[in-house]
Design an enzyme around this catalytic site. Sequence first.
Site, short mmCIF file in Angstrom:
data_model
loop_
_atom_site.label_atom_id
_atom_site.label_comp_id
_atom_site.label_asym_id
_atom_site.label_seq_id
_atom_site.Cartn_x
_atom_site.Cartn_y
_atom_site.Cartn_z
N GLN A 1 0.86 -1.18 0.00
CA GLN A 1 0.00 0.00 0.00
C GLN A 1 0.90 1.24 0.00
O GLN A 1 1.61 1.50 0.98
CB GLN A 1 -0.92 0.03 1.23
CG GLN A 1 -1.94 1.18 1.12
CD GLN A 1 -2.75 1.42 2.37
OE1 GLN A 1 -2.24 1.34 3.49
NE2 GLN A 1 -4.02 1.71 2.20
N TYR B 1 -5.26 10.89 4.40
CA TYR B 1 -3.85 11.11 4.04
C TYR B 1 -3.76 11.96 2.76
O TYR B 1 -4.76 12.52 2.31
CB TYR B 1 -3.13 9.77 3.94
CG TYR B 1 -3.04 9.11 5.32
CD1 TYR B 1 -2.21 9.65 6.31
CD2 TYR B 1 -3.82 8.00 5.65
CE1 TYR B 1 -2.17 9.10 7.58
CE2 TYR B 1 -3.77 7.43 6.92
CZ TYR B 1 -2.94 7.99 7.89
OH TYR B 1 -2.89 7.45 9.15
N ARG C 1 -7.47 2.54 -2.71
CA ARG C 1 -8.36 2.53 -1.55
C ARG C 1 -8.90 3.92 -1.26
O ARG C 1 -8.14 4.89 -1.17
CB ARG C 1 -7.61 2.03 -0.31
CG ARG C 1 -8.45 2.06 0.95
CD ARG C 1 -7.71 1.49 2.16
NE ARG C 1 -8.42 0.33 2.66
CZ ARG C 1 -8.52 0.01 3.96
NH1 ARG C 1 -7.93 0.73 4.88
NH2 ARG C 1 -9.19 -1.05 4.34
N GLY D 1 -9.51 -6.46 8.26
CA GLY D 1 -8.35 -5.89 8.91
C GLY D 1 -8.05 -6.61 10.21
O GLY D 1 -7.25 -7.55 10.26
N ARG D 2 -8.76 -6.20 11.28
CA ARG D 2 -8.49 -6.81 12.59
C ARG D 2 -8.68 -8.32 12.59
O ARG D 2 -7.89 -9.02 13.27
CB ARG D 2 -9.36 -6.10 13.65
CG ARG D 2 -8.89 -4.67 13.91
CD ARG D 2 -9.97 -3.83 14.54
NE ARG D 2 -11.10 -3.66 13.64
CZ ARG D 2 -12.24 -3.05 13.95
NH1 ARG D 2 -12.39 -2.55 15.16
NH2 ARG D 2 -13.21 -2.92 13.07
C1 LIG Z 1 -3.72 -1.62 13.73
C2 LIG Z 1 -4.37 -1.02 12.51
C3 LIG Z 1 -3.58 -0.47 11.52
C4 LIG Z 1 -4.15 0.05 10.35
N1 LIG Z 1 -3.34 0.52 9.35
C5 LIG Z 1 -3.88 0.90 8.17
C6 LIG Z 1 -3.03 1.27 7.07
O1 LIG Z 1 -1.79 1.21 7.13
N2 LIG Z 1 -3.64 1.64 5.92
C7 LIG Z 1 -5.01 1.71 5.79
O2 LIG Z 1 -5.50 2.05 4.72
N3 LIG Z 1 -5.82 1.35 6.82
C8 LIG Z 1 -5.28 0.93 7.97
N4 LIG Z 1 -6.11 0.51 8.97
C9 LIG Z 1 -7.56 0.35 8.73
C10 LIG Z 1 -7.86 -1.10 8.31
O3 LIG Z 1 -7.32 -1.38 7.01
C11 LIG Z 1 -9.37 -1.35 8.24
O4 LIG Z 1 -9.94 -0.41 7.39
C12 LIG Z 1 -10.03 -1.26 9.62
O5 LIG Z 1 -9.34 -2.07 10.56
C13 LIG Z 1 -11.51 -1.70 9.54
O6 LIG Z 1 -11.59 -3.01 9.03
P1 LIG Z 1 -11.87 -4.26 10.04
O7 LIG Z 1 -13.19 -3.96 10.72
O8 LIG Z 1 -11.93 -5.47 9.13
O9 LIG Z 1 -10.75 -4.31 11.02
C14 LIG Z 1 -5.56 0.02 10.19
C15 LIG Z 1 -6.36 -0.52 11.21
C16 LIG Z 1 -5.78 -1.05 12.35
C17 LIG Z 1 -6.67 -1.67 13.40
#
Ligand SMILES: Cc1cc2nc3c(=O)[nH]c(=O)nc-3n(C[C@H](O)[C@H](O)[C@H](O)COP(=O)(O)O)c2cc1C
Length: 356
Positions: free
Chosen positions: A98, A175, A222, A313-314
């Site tokens: 990314q 960003y 994204r 993500g999580r």
């Molecule tokens: C620890 C952490 C780090 C993240 N880092 C990024 C990132 O580097 N780039 C990004 O676009 N989103 C980032 N996100 C957002 C996640 O990609 C995702 O959109 C968010 O966790 C919601 O999805 P989920 O409910 O499946 O966790 C991050 C989220 C978490 C929890």
Amino acid sequence: MPTLFDPITYGAIAAPNRFVMAPLTRGRATAEHVPTPLMIEYYRQRSSAGLIVTEGTGISREGLGWPNAPGLWSDEQVEAWKPVVAAVHEAGGRIVPQLWHLGRLARKDVTGDAPFSSSATTAPARPGAEENVNVEARAMTLDDIARTLDDYSLAARNAVRAGFDGVALHAANGYLIDQFMRDGTNFRDDDYGGSVDNRLRLLREVMERLVAEVGADRVGVRFSPNGEVQGCDDSNPEAVFVPAAAHLQSLGIAFLELRESGPDDTFTRTDVPKLSPKIRAVFTNPLILNQDYDPAKAQADLDSGVADAISFGRPFLANPDLVERVRKGASLNAPDKRTFYTPGPEGYTDYPTLAG
Ligand SMILES: Cc1cc2nc3c(=O)[nH]c(=O)nc-3n(C[C@H](O)[C@H](O)[C@H](O)COP(=O)(O)O)c2cc1C
């Protein structure tokens, strides 16, 4: 209708299932932004995802104001990414970095310089933070924009050298690109501000660079279209993101990923309606949806046709074998917030798999 376990083709990238690992910043690179051997193991463990989008990866030192996040501008970083990519490929996976420029969110205590953005604004403190580490950004000059475009080209070229399957552009979450697209942070009166067409200019120019380096069929993007994120918002998101998605469709990119909030979500929340149905109408290539999905909700959105794949993500952070767990209907490990960004293997490479 496809299931989460059916294959999908993202442009030139063929994936065996429709689980995508969402980008997750984890802060396990060196202070100099070089990937570490620990990252090889972390990504290898998650290679049963149909597609891995890496953590935000800096295109330039000045754009990467996040401690211990990896970059992709130097030969040393390329060499350190190679074994990460090779490990995922050897385990049967696919991985794209990314590409990240933080704009006004680039921390001065990390880069050493005041950040720049579309306009002179200051990003708010992170929720819960005692002080605001963000300082006022200066408005980018045309030279800054030209240099930044070159940095995107270099990072994309380096992604190819490192063996990645393509690149994903971070145009979400407040960003740099988001700061240009939205009227809450872009107050420019030149060709990069004002009308929607002008506010999308930086996105179009960055896309030209990425497509030139890796081909449209290996570029993903994204967006986080609905609601405010990190102080970045728009008075009419539909007027911005529907034409933006239509432009990406006209380029024939590999995929578009939308991180969308709902009113009861656990990551970010908003009452602003999701734009995915309207974006789906103009973006017919693979559309990946994200945020707060569980397997049932994910399958429902594949069934309705609003999504072609779902990114987690999580759930991937805490379950390296997420695909197998969902296939078997097994329970999921809960993510441990405490270790999201801490150094070392704890909460990183030590989440158990079903196999133990
Ligand atoms: C620890 C952490 C780090 C993240 N880092 C990024 C990132 O580097 N780039 C990004 O676009 N989103 C980032 N996100 C957002 C996640 O990609 C995702 O959109 C968010 O966790 C919601 O999805 P989920 O409910 O499946 O966790 C991050 C989220 C978490 C929890």
